[in-house]
Design an enzyme around this catalytic site. Structure first.
Site, PDB file in Angstrom:
ATOM      1  N   TYR A  81      42.041  95.359   0.948  1.00  0.00           N
ATOM      2  CA  TYR A  81      42.591  94.268   0.141  1.00  0.00           C
ATOM      3  C   TYR A  81      44.104  94.271  -0.011  1.00  0.00           C
ATOM      4  CZ  TYR A  81      38.745  96.531  -2.692  1.00  0.00           C
ATOM      5  OH  TYR A  81      37.702  97.258  -3.180  1.00  0.00           O
ATOM      6  N   ARG A 129      41.832 101.180   0.622  1.00  0.00           N
ATOM      7  CA  ARG A 129      42.110 100.001  -0.202  1.00  0.00           C
ATOM      8  C   ARG A 129      43.207  99.109   0.362  1.00  0.00           C
ATOM      9  NH1 ARG A 129      43.814 100.140  -4.846  1.00  0.00           N
ATOM     10  NH2 ARG A 129      42.792  98.264  -5.631  1.00  0.00           N
ATOM     11  N   CYS A 132      43.141 106.216  14.278  1.00  0.00           N
ATOM     12  CA  CYS A 132      43.405 105.383  15.454  1.00  0.00           C
ATOM     13  C   CYS A 132      43.128 103.921  15.147  1.00  0.00           C
ATOM     14  CB  CYS A 132      42.529 105.838  16.602  1.00  0.00           C
ATOM     15  SG  CYS A 132      43.143 107.337  17.291  1.00  0.00           S
ATOM     16  N   GLU A 133      43.982 103.342  14.340  1.00  0.00           N
ATOM     17  CA  GLU A 133      43.848 101.950  13.883  1.00  0.00           C
ATOM     18  C   GLU A 133      45.251 101.536  13.476  1.00  0.00           C
ATOM     19  OE1 GLU A 133      41.361  99.481  13.455  1.00  0.00           O
ATOM     20  OE2 GLU A 133      40.066 101.126  14.019  1.00  0.00           O
ATOM     21  N   GLY A 158      35.451 100.904 -15.231  1.00  0.00           N
ATOM     22  CA  GLY A 158      35.436 101.917 -14.174  1.00  0.00           C
ATOM     23  C   GLY A 158      36.855 102.331 -13.853  1.00  0.00           C
TER      24      GLY A 158
END
Ligand SMILES: *Cc1c(COP(=O)(O)O)cnc(C)c1O
Length: 433
Positions: free
Chosen positions: A335, A331, A362-363, A293
């Site tokens: 991780y 991503r 907002c993080e 993939g």
């Protein structure tokens, strides 16, 4: 030398991909923007196909793992390249169907396929169903009886291999939600049960040991363990394993220091193990199935953003903020994934600044890269993040009601939109007052 061979710089010192000026692309299609290089995608498909022909005499099939990047255009490319397709949900299956993908070359995976999804697969004539567990096996057998069909099935097996990759993307060990384990006897039992059922036909076994793997050793061990298991199924149950599906997982280059083995080399080495082990255990070499993939589309994609702020916090860090983030690329937050960053409008400038690339959500964890190298940047610059072709668009969300970016595909130097940018209208289309 840039990270991938399809990337270059032009006389304006702009980054190019597949011969297209990325600053022009950002201007014409807006940002954030996913850009994919069709020529490289097709070339990657051919590397696998050619290796299958060379080392296995063409006895098998390469499936494109559609979860990495699943759109109508991508399904069509995979079809034209003669690939099969790995799907994991009714939605991916529907996309393949709408792209006119040959259903007999579709393999349906997943550790919790719903009854509706299994019905959909059976009525569309999906080639193979990769059964995960005993509950699914019984459900499938019943559905086949009811629908008057017989399904060709493989089993998802945990070979018990530790693939030295990130915990979240390691799947071959016994403590995994996927499949049944050989060690516990569970895998043997499920094949035995299936061999006594009337509406399923056991054709093969499958494993997928993880993703972004750079080592050849775990792939070799997986092939050995699976073939030994196939021999046991033949000797003790009389079940002939006609297909051995070894999954995907081949690593790509995200940063300079990544050094993946060439896929041709990997396939050659595993093919030797394949032949030796089949011989040793006295079974005919099964057809080999591989499911790459990331290694088909990952390096073929980049994401373009516009820089909206450069915030220098004295003695702490500099935040360079872009107009996308975790909604189009989760991503890092998932991780701690690493990427290579560039200024598309100043592509050969020395990367002499250590900065943190932040998104607009907002993080606090909405980061694309922490303490990464970038040239001196300013508001309005176009930033390119490299190797975003896999697991970016397909993992994107509408968090903070951010519309998904468009996807532009480049073929022979010509760009075309293959996924339109979402609109605010799209965001509320399923809302009811
Ligand atoms: C994710 C997955 C793949 C593809 O993995 P890559 O690392 O992207 O090559 C193949 N097969 C199965 C069953 C998968 O879950």
């Amino acid at each position: 030398m840039l990270l991938h061979k399809n990337l270059s710089t032009n006389e304006k010192n702009h980054l190019t991909i597949g011969g297209c000026d990325t600053v022009e692309l950002a201007k014409n299609y807006g940002t954030p923007l996913y850009v994919m290089d069709e020529n490289l995608i097709r070339e990657n498909c051919r590397v696998y196909k050619n290796a299958l022909d060379k080392y296995y005499g063409g006895n098998g099939l390469i499936l494109y793992a559609s979860k990495t990047f699943c759109t109508l255009a991508m399904c069509r490319i995979a079809k034209e390249e003669g690939m099969g397709l790995d799907v994991v949900s009714g939605g991916e299956l529907y996309t393949a169907f709408k792209a006119d993908f040959p259903m007999e070359k579709v393999y349906f995976h997943g550790n919790n396929k719903t009854e509706d999804e299994l019905r959909q697969a059976l009525s569309l004539g999906v080639g193979k169903i990769v059964v995960d567990n005993i509950f699914e096996l019984e459900l499938l057998n019943n559905l086949c009886r009811e629908m008057g069909k017989k399904a060709d099935i493989l089993f998802r097996i945990k070979p018990g291999i530790d693939a030295h990759t990130h915990d979240f993307i390691m799947t071959g060990q016994i403590d995994s939600k996927f499949g049944t384990a050989i060690e516990t006897g569970e895998a043997f039992e499920i094949v035995k049960t299936a061999s006594e059922m009337d509406y399923v036909n056991v054709v093969g076994i499958h494993c997928h040991i993880g993703s972004q793997i750079f080592d050849i050793a775990p792939f070799k061990s997986a092939a050995q363990v699976m073939l030994e298991f196939a021999a046991r199924l033949k000797n003790e149950l009389g079940v002939i394993i006609d297909e051995l599906n070894l999954g995907g997982g081949f690593g790509i280059r995200y940063v300079e220091s990544d050094d993946p083995v060439s896929y041709d080399e990997y396939i050659r080495i595993v093919s030797e193990v394949f032949k030796e082990t089949s011989h040793k255990f006295g079974i005919n070499t099964p057809k080999v199935i591989m499911e790459p993939g990331r290694s088909i589309v990952g390096a073929a994609g980049i994401t373009l953003y516009k820089i909206g702020a450069v915030k220098k916090i004295p003695d702490i860090r500099t935040y360079v903020t872009v107009d996308g983030g975790m909604a189009d690329n989760p991503r890092y937050i998932l991780y701690d994934a690493e990427y290579e960053f560039m200024l598309a409008n100043n592509a050969s400038a020395a990367k002499d600044q250590r900065v943190t690339i932040a998104g607009k959500c907002c993080e606090s964890g909405d980061i694309l890269g922490k303490d990464v190298l970038l040239p001196e940047s300013k508001v309005g610059d176009i930033m390119a993040v490299l190797s975003t072709g896999a697991y970016n668009y397909s993992m994107s969300s509408n968090y903070n009601r951010i519309p998904r970016p468009a996807v532009v595909m480049i073929k022979d130097g010509e760009p075309r939109v293959i996924v339109r940018r979402e609109t605010y209208e799209d965001l509320i289309k399923n809302d009811l007052l």
